[in-house]
Structures are given as C-alpha cells and as structure tokens.
Design an enzyme around this catalytic site. Structure first.
Site, PDB file in Angstrom:
ATOM      1  N   ILE A 225       0.697  -1.783   0.381  1.00  0.00           N
ATOM      2  CA  ILE A 225      -0.187  -0.254   0.240  1.00  0.00           C
ATOM      3  C   ILE A 225       0.945   1.406  -0.132  1.00  0.00           C
ATOM      4  CG2 ILE A 225      -1.861   0.946   1.120  1.00  0.00           C
ATOM      5  CD1 ILE A 225      -2.294  -1.920   2.115  1.00  0.00           C
ATOM      6  N   GLY A 226       1.905   0.881   0.604  1.00  0.00           N
ATOM      7  CA  GLY A 226       2.477   2.414   0.728  1.00  0.00           C
ATOM      8  C   GLY A 226       3.077   3.074   0.144  1.00  0.00           C
TER       9      GLY A 226
ATOM     10  N   ASP B 238     -13.999   1.397   1.435  1.00  0.00           N
ATOM     11  CA  ASP B 238     -15.535   1.086   1.587  1.00  0.00           C
ATOM     12  C   ASP B 238     -16.775   1.646   0.768  1.00  0.00           C
ATOM     13  OD1 ASP B 238     -14.625  -1.071   3.583  1.00  0.00           O
ATOM     14  OD2 ASP B 238     -14.709   0.115   5.121  1.00  0.00           O
TER      15      ASP B 238
ATOM     16  N   HIS C  55     -14.359  -1.117   9.823  1.00  0.00           N
ATOM     17  CA  HIS C  55     -14.217  -1.580   8.481  1.00  0.00           C
ATOM     18  C   HIS C  55     -13.821  -3.578   8.598  1.00  0.00           C
ATOM     19  CE1 HIS C  55     -11.430  -0.757   4.728  1.00  0.00           C
ATOM     20  NE2 HIS C  55     -10.367  -1.175   5.218  1.00  0.00           N
TER      21      HIS C  55
END
Length: 329
Positions: free
Chosen positions: A28-29, A165, A192
């Site tokens: 992700i980073g 989401d 979440h």
C-alpha cells in the site's frame, strides 16, 4: 488535466504541508506515496519504513511535482521523518493473506501500530493521524490509547480510514444502477471489517434496488477485500485500491485544512452516535480536523438490524485494542 490543475494551484499561493507515510515501502505504502507526491498541497513528503525506503524515495522524487521527498529507514530515523508533519498516513503492517481475517492480523499489527503511535506522540503530537493498518476497528483505539498515555490525544485529529469501503460502494452501485461513478456517493458507516461495514443503499438518490441487489451489493462491499485476495491467488491483497482510497481521504483532509469549505467524508472516529467508542460516519472536515460529526440519517429496517448487530463487535474490538496498550510495558 492534472498537470494544469497542479500549476494553477501552485501559482495561486496554495498552502503546503509536510506529510509522512509510515510503511512507505509496502504494498500500500508505495502507490500511496506516489499518489501523495501528486497532491499540490504536499510540499514535503516524508517516507518511512524499516526497509528499502531510500530507494522508494529516490524513485518517487523523480516525478515532476513540487513536493520534496525524503526517505527514512529504521526506528532510529523516525523522529526526523515525523518532525514538522501536519498529516501522518499509516499503512504500516503485514498484509492480509488467503484465509486470514483482520483479527488474524492483530497480534502482529497491534505492536507495530503502538510503536508508531509512540513515535508520533513524541515527534509530532499535533499532527493529524490517518490509520490504514488493519484491523482498523482495533488499531485506531490502540493509537488513541497510546496518545492518551502521553497526554497528547486529540479525538479531532485521529481517523481510521474507511474510504475504501466508500470507493467500493460507489463503484459497485454505479455499475449496478448505470450511474456516473464520478457523481455517485454512497455513505458507508460502522467499522472496517466484514459485517461491521454497512453501506446505506437506502439513501442513494434515485436508485432502485431489488432485494437481491441489496443483499448482493452489501455482501460484495463488506467482503471486497476477500475478492481481491482470491483474485491475486495468494500474491497480495487490496493494495492499489487501498492506496487510492487512502490518498483520496488524505487529500480531502488537506483541502479542508487549507480552508476549503463543506468537505464531508466518512471516517472511523471517536463519537457518541452509538455505544461503540469509535464509529465510521460522515464527518465535516476542517482546519482542526473533525469539525463536526454528522448523523448517518434514517436507515431501512434491514440496515438498522445490521447496525444493531454490529455494535457489540465494534465495542469488543475497541476494547481489545485498549487492553493491548494497557497490558504492554
């Protein structure tokens, strides 16, 4: 199109900020850091991780946008990474793998998040903290409790990023209803993780869902992460879409900090709307972070039942995070 918008903002005196990404070398980073480099409000992008950060920083620094990029590797460099930050985005931790639940991630990621929160409390206590690390329903309470131990907790400046989401809901609903996805905005409340994610399909203007649509869309939004993990066949999780969602929320927050009015996004924040200490709901953002926690509105009977059922889970998951911090030396 983006370049022209960037130039316009650069020449109109847009205020700039130092932003840190903790976990910048991860799945992700890296894409998140790249996307943050494109935000014209970011004048200094500080990338931190325990491995490979100088290489990520060098690569991203070649992109022709104004933000200056620095790379920091190892906990001995985290103070330099964080000092002076206005916003800290935290995707650090291990990713989900096939068969793993967010609870399976807790034992590893809880300690990582607590350690980063300790560093933030010392180096940039007035920053705004955006927690992506899963399980968010527990890691946000961990972050809050750690800041409290240092006497620097401000509930208006701590966010669990649940934007993925909303991103999924917008995409899936627009596809189902034939809507323009760029003008679709589905509220998603709760938490979440799995059934704590509640898309408010009854509130989508002009939409006409069959009962089968509601059931299928709700399940897909709740378990979209599993869909990606399965599709990647064990080679990763929802890293790219999460990076997009993380940058979306961070950039909206930076716009609000800069004075842009009426910025409203769903986020997992401390509030008293339910019995859960943290709950994702629409939030009006501004220079102080959370300017106003907004009520989620009227629910259908099915949505209300889902909400009622999730609250004990959210309470228990928050308690688990708090007890982890209190039980640590």
């Amino acid at each position: 199109m983006f370049t022209s918008a960037l130039r316009k903002m650069s020449t109109t005196g847009t205020r700039g900020y130092k932003v840190a990404v903790l976990g910048a070398s991860g799945g992700i980073g890296q894409p998140l850091s790249l996307l943050m480099k494109l935000d014209p409000r970011v004048t200094e992008l500080s990338l931190f991780d325990v491995v490979r950060t100088p290489g990520v920083a060098a690569d991203i620094s070649h992109c022709c946008t104004p933000a200056k990029v620095s790379g920091h590797v190892g906990m001995e460099e985290i103070n330099n990474a964080l000092t002076g930050c206005k916003v800290v985005v935290i995707p650090a931790g291990v990713p989900r793998k096939p068969g793993m639940t967010r609870d399976d991630l807790f034992n590893t990621n809880a300690g990582i998040v607590m350690g980063l929160a300790e560093a933030c409390a010392t180096s940039c206590p007035d920053a705004m903290f955006l927690v992506i690390s899963n399980p968010v329903n527990s890691t946000v309470p961990i972050f809050a409790e750690t800041l409290k131990k240092h006497g620097v907790y401000n509930p208006r400046k701590l966010f669990g990023v649940t934007t993925l989401d909303v991103v999924r809901a917008n995409t899936f609903v627009a596809e189902n209803q034939g809507l323009d996805v760029m003008n679709t905005n589905v509220r998603v409340i709760g938490g979440h993780a799995g059934t704590t994610i509640l898309p408010l399909l009854s509130q989508v203007p002009g939409a006409k869902f069959s009962p089968e649509d509601v059931a299928a869309l709700t399940h897909r939004i709740q378990f979209g992460g599993d869909e990606v993990v399965k599709a990647k066949d064990g080679a990763g999780s929802a890293t790219l879409s999460m990076a997009y969602a993380g940058q979306t929320f961070a950039s909206k927050l930076l716009a609000a900090i800069s004075g842009e009015p009426n910025v409203v996004e769903c986020a997992f924040v401390e509030n008293t709307l339910t019995a859960a200490p943290f709950f994702s709901t629409p939030v009006r953002l501004g220079p102080n972070g959370v300017e106003e926690v907004l009520h989620y509105g009227t629910l259908s009977a099915a949505e209300q039942a889902t909400l009622d059922a999730m609250i004990p889970d959210l309470v228990a998951q928050a308690k688990k995070g708090v007890e982890f911090v209190k039980g640590s030396k």
